[in-house]
Structure formats: C-alpha cells, structure tokens
Write a protein that holds these residues in place. Structure first.
Motif, short mmCIF file in Angstrom:
data_model
loop_
_atom_site.label_atom_id
_atom_site.label_comp_id
_atom_site.label_asym_id
_atom_site.label_seq_id
_atom_site.Cartn_x
_atom_site.Cartn_y
_atom_site.Cartn_z
N ASP A 296 16.76 -26.75 -25.37
CA ASP A 296 17.66 -26.36 -24.28
C ASP A 296 18.91 -25.71 -24.90
O ASP A 296 19.83 -26.41 -25.32
CB ASP A 296 18.02 -27.61 -23.47
CG ASP A 296 18.98 -27.32 -22.33
OD1 ASP A 296 19.47 -26.18 -22.23
OD2 ASP A 296 19.23 -28.25 -21.55
N VAL A 297 18.91 -24.39 -24.98
CA VAL A 297 20.04 -23.73 -25.65
C VAL A 297 21.32 -23.74 -24.80
O VAL A 297 22.41 -23.55 -25.34
CB VAL A 297 19.72 -22.30 -26.14
CG1 VAL A 297 18.80 -22.34 -27.35
CG2 VAL A 297 19.17 -21.42 -25.05
N ALA A 298 21.20 -23.97 -23.49
CA ALA A 298 22.42 -24.11 -22.69
C ALA A 298 23.19 -25.33 -23.17
O ALA A 298 24.42 -25.28 -23.33
CB ALA A 298 22.07 -24.24 -21.20
N ALA A 299 22.48 -26.43 -23.44
CA ALA A 299 23.14 -27.64 -23.93
C ALA A 299 23.75 -27.41 -25.30
O ALA A 299 24.87 -27.87 -25.59
CB ALA A 299 22.13 -28.79 -23.98
N VAL A 300 23.04 -26.68 -26.16
CA VAL A 300 23.57 -26.36 -27.49
C VAL A 300 24.84 -25.52 -27.36
O VAL A 300 25.87 -25.81 -27.98
CB VAL A 300 22.50 -25.59 -28.32
CG1 VAL A 300 23.07 -25.09 -29.63
CG2 VAL A 300 21.28 -26.48 -28.56
N ALA A 301 24.77 -24.49 -26.52
CA ALA A 301 25.94 -23.61 -26.33
C ALA A 301 27.11 -24.37 -25.74
O ALA A 301 28.26 -24.15 -26.12
CB ALA A 301 25.56 -22.42 -25.45
N GLU A 302 26.83 -25.28 -24.81
CA GLU A 302 27.92 -26.06 -24.20
C GLU A 302 28.63 -26.91 -25.25
O GLU A 302 29.84 -27.04 -25.24
CB GLU A 302 27.38 -26.94 -23.06
CG GLU A 302 27.17 -26.16 -21.76
CD GLU A 302 26.49 -26.98 -20.68
OE1 GLU A 302 27.00 -28.07 -20.38
OE2 GLU A 302 25.45 -26.53 -20.17
N ARG A 303 27.85 -27.48 -26.19
CA ARG A 303 28.47 -28.29 -27.24
C ARG A 303 29.33 -27.42 -28.16
O ARG A 303 30.25 -27.92 -28.81
CB ARG A 303 27.38 -29.01 -28.05
CG ARG A 303 26.56 -29.97 -27.19
CD ARG A 303 26.41 -31.36 -27.80
NE ARG A 303 25.67 -31.37 -29.05
CZ ARG A 303 24.34 -31.33 -29.12
NH1 ARG A 303 23.60 -31.26 -28.04
NH2 ARG A 303 23.75 -31.38 -30.29
N LEU A 304 29.06 -26.12 -28.18
CA LEU A 304 29.83 -25.22 -29.03
C LEU A 304 30.86 -24.43 -28.22
O LEU A 304 31.41 -23.43 -28.68
CB LEU A 304 28.86 -24.27 -29.77
CG LEU A 304 27.97 -24.98 -30.81
CD1 LEU A 304 26.76 -24.14 -31.19
CD2 LEU A 304 28.77 -25.34 -32.06
N GLY A 305 31.09 -24.86 -26.98
CA GLY A 305 32.15 -24.26 -26.17
C GLY A 305 31.72 -23.15 -25.24
O GLY A 305 32.56 -22.50 -24.62
N GLY A 306 30.41 -22.91 -25.13
CA GLY A 306 29.93 -21.85 -24.25
C GLY A 306 29.06 -22.39 -23.13
O GLY A 306 29.30 -23.48 -22.63
N GLY A 307 28.04 -21.64 -22.76
CA GLY A 307 27.17 -22.08 -21.68
C GLY A 307 26.05 -21.09 -21.46
O GLY A 307 25.84 -20.19 -22.27
N GLY A 308 25.34 -21.27 -20.34
CA GLY A 308 24.26 -20.33 -20.03
C GLY A 308 23.11 -20.98 -19.32
O GLY A 308 23.30 -21.86 -18.49
N HIS A 309 21.91 -20.53 -19.67
CA HIS A 309 20.67 -21.01 -19.07
C HIS A 309 19.89 -21.79 -20.13
O HIS A 309 20.16 -21.68 -21.32
CB HIS A 309 19.82 -19.84 -18.59
CG HIS A 309 20.54 -18.87 -17.70
ND1 HIS A 309 20.83 -19.15 -16.40
CD2 HIS A 309 21.03 -17.63 -17.94
CE1 HIS A 309 21.46 -18.12 -15.85
NE2 HIS A 309 21.60 -17.18 -16.77
N ARG A 310 18.85 -22.52 -19.67
CA ARG A 310 18.05 -23.34 -20.58
C ARG A 310 17.50 -22.53 -21.77
O ARG A 310 17.53 -22.97 -22.91
CB ARG A 310 16.90 -23.97 -19.80
CG ARG A 310 16.01 -24.87 -20.61
CD ARG A 310 15.03 -25.63 -19.72
NE ARG A 310 13.96 -26.21 -20.53
CZ ARG A 310 14.09 -27.34 -21.21
NH1 ARG A 310 15.21 -28.01 -21.16
NH2 ARG A 310 13.10 -27.80 -21.95
N PHE A 311 17.00 -21.32 -21.50
CA PHE A 311 16.37 -20.53 -22.56
C PHE A 311 17.21 -19.33 -23.02
O PHE A 311 16.75 -18.54 -23.83
CB PHE A 311 14.99 -20.04 -22.09
CG PHE A 311 14.06 -21.18 -21.73
CD1 PHE A 311 13.71 -22.15 -22.65
CD2 PHE A 311 13.55 -21.29 -20.44
CE1 PHE A 311 12.87 -23.20 -22.33
CE2 PHE A 311 12.69 -22.33 -20.10
CZ PHE A 311 12.36 -23.30 -21.04
#
Ligand SMILES: [Mn+2]
Length: 333
Positions: A296-311
C-alpha cells in the motif's frame, strides 16, 4: 504529494455531504473559485474546467486556477473551458464558495491554500483515499477511478447535460487516471462510452495527453533509465526499483516528460514497488511511488509526509537523493 509547507492548513474537520447536498451548495453560490492541485494533471484540470463550465452556464461568476507552475502544461492547452483559468495571483481573496478538485490536502493547493480562509464556504471534491478533509464540506469517493468520474455522477444527478465540451474535460481525467483504461472497474467503460458518444475524439485526446513528447524526451529517458537500480531484497523481498531524474536530465522538458518515467520504471517484473525521484529544484525531490498488488504505497507516502492512492502515491523530500532512498527503504521495511 505535498509541494509546499503545510503551515497555512486550517485545522478544520470537514463534514461529508451527499451529491444532493453538493448540488445545493453549488446552486446557492453567488461566486465561486475552483482550485486544482499544484503540478496539475489532466484529472485535476479536467475536473476544474468541467465544473467551471457548468457554473459559468448557471450564471455563477467563477475563477479556476492552480498555484504552480505559472502556465498550463502544453498537453492540456486544448481543453475546453480554459478561458476560465486565471493566474494564481489573480484569484479573489474572498469568495462565496471555494471548491477544490482532485486535491488530497491543503498543501497540494500550494500558495492558493491561503484562499481557504477567505471563502465563506469550502467544498473538497476528490477521490484520494489519503484526503485530509481540509474543507468545510467534502465529497470524497475513494472508489472512483478519477475525480472527473465523481463529477460525472454529480452532473447526472444535477440534470446537467454532458455535451462534447464537458465530455472532453471528463474524458481527459478518466483516460489519464486509469492509465489508458488499465486500472478499471465495472462502470469505467460505461462512462467512457457515454463520453465518447458525444462525438469527442478519444484517440486524439489520449494521444495529446499521454503520447506526445518533444524529441528531447528520448535522451532524457536513456540517461534516467540506464541509471535505474533494482533492490530485490527491499520491501520484505518483494523488490524495489528506483530511478532519479535530476534537474540536469529534465532541463528544457515539461512536466509531461518527467511524469512519464514512472510508467516505464514500474513495469519491472522483479519489483513490487517502483519509485522515481524527480528533482524539482537542486536538492528538492518530488517522489512518485507505484505498486502492483501487495504494498500500500499510500500508507508509505503518508508516513513520509505525502499521500495518494493504494497503488499510486507520492511525497516530497529534500537533501541528497541517496538519503531519500535510504529513508524510503526503511519505510518499506
Ligand atoms: Mn485524480
């Protein structure tokens, strides 16, 4: 992705509203500002212009804008409704109704986040799962393929006739956010069929938005792809492939050329996750993440200060790219 400091983000918790409520908000507006996200793509611009066209037809004074860059990407310069676009500095300080489209956080409005405070009411229309609900009201459907698909449903309930101009804007968002109809679900093609039925040239729209690059794109791709790195052990053995586009690689090229790279890098069969580090200014990186099935790259991006969609997600980071890669690998686990 966040491109600007979040210091202007109001601390609001928005109220989720129905399509019918949104129609009420829009119908009742005495003036409107429609804001798209920074480094705009065809979904945010297609949504902004489609909504702008509808409001203009209803006699509501409307401005459409985005904070950066200061010009519309060339590939979107043929979209209907662009007469409604105003430079960011010309966006009214106060307005009756401010609507953001396809914009997952206030930070993604860039400098125009300041306009949230001057709006009597604000409405967030989006499909990003990571949306931070920064408006007074929100219509967020994270099951929608594109924000333009949310608008198509809104227009139907509102009895707005989707003519060729509106269809062109909506199709622009649909064809790009689905990756040329790769990431589809039941109903995606039905909507596309309806839009094409208005007489728009789907092939020309897709070619203009997705398959048109200056010759300089080819040597940039050559340099960037030849320096891509595969890390099979990353992401708990699922694999990471990453590449970096430095300012010197992309000099003279547009955002379309830079954004296209991740679509090639992500095809690597040995990697579940793809990351492209795009240098926006020396030492400032905007990172595009893609995954296929399990991460789930949205979760990864959120942990790094960003966001998005699952893929498909993103974030920004500054410093040497090597440290950014390390931080990403740590976050991926
Ligand atoms: Mn979108």
């Amino acid at each position: 992705m966040t491109h600007c400091p979040e210091s202007t983000t109001p601390t609001l918790t928005s109220r989720h509203v129905s399509l019918q409520d949104v129609i009420g908000l829009l119908e009742g507006a005495t003036s409107a500002t429609v804001l798209c996200h920074v480094q705009p793509d065809a979904d945010t611009i297609g949504s902004g212009l489609a909504l702008g066209i509808v409001l203009e037809r209803k006699g509501i004074p409307v401005q459409v804008s985005f904070a950066t860059p200061d010009r519309l990407p060339v590939s979107m310069s043929g979209l209907p409704g662009r007469h409604l676009l105003v430079p960011a500095e010309d966006v009214a300080e106060s307005v009756d109704l401010l609507v953001t489209v396809d914009c997952g956080s206030a930070g993604r409005l860039g400098a125009l986040a300041s306009r949230l405070g001057g709006a009597r009411r604000s409405l967030v229309i989006d499909h990003h799962r990571s949306n931070t609900r920064y408006g007074m009201f929100d219509l967020i459907d994270d099951s929608a393929e594109a924000t333009t698909a949310v608008l198509a449903r809104l227009f139907d309930l509102w009895n707005v006739e989707i003519d060729a101009d509106l269809a062109h804007c909506l199709y622009a968002g649909l064809v790009t956010d689905t990756g040329s109809f790769r990431w589809v679900q039941p109903g995606t093609h039905t909507l596309a069929e309806r839009l094409l039925g208005t007489g728009i040239d789907g092939a020309a729209i897709a070619r203009t938005l997705l398959d048109t690059h200056p010759f300089g794109w080819l040597p940039m791709l050559g340099a960037v792809l030849s320096s891509a790195v595969l890390v099979p052990e990353a992401a708990q053995g699922r694999g990471l492939v990453h590449a970096a586009i430095r300012c010197t690689d992309s000099a003279g090229l547009g955002s379309e050329e830079v954004e296209s790279v991740v679509d090639i890098v992500r095809t690597t069969s040995e990697a579940e996750v793809a990351a492209v580090f795009k240098e926006s200014a020396p030492g400032s990186w905007s990172v595009s993440l893609r995954s296929k099935e399990t991460v789930d790259v949205a979760a990864v991006a959120e942990r790094l200060g960003g966001g998005g969609h699952r893929f498909a997600a993103g974030y920004t980071v500054s410093g040497p790219v090597e440290s950014a890669i390390c931080a990403l690998r740590e976050t991926l686990g």
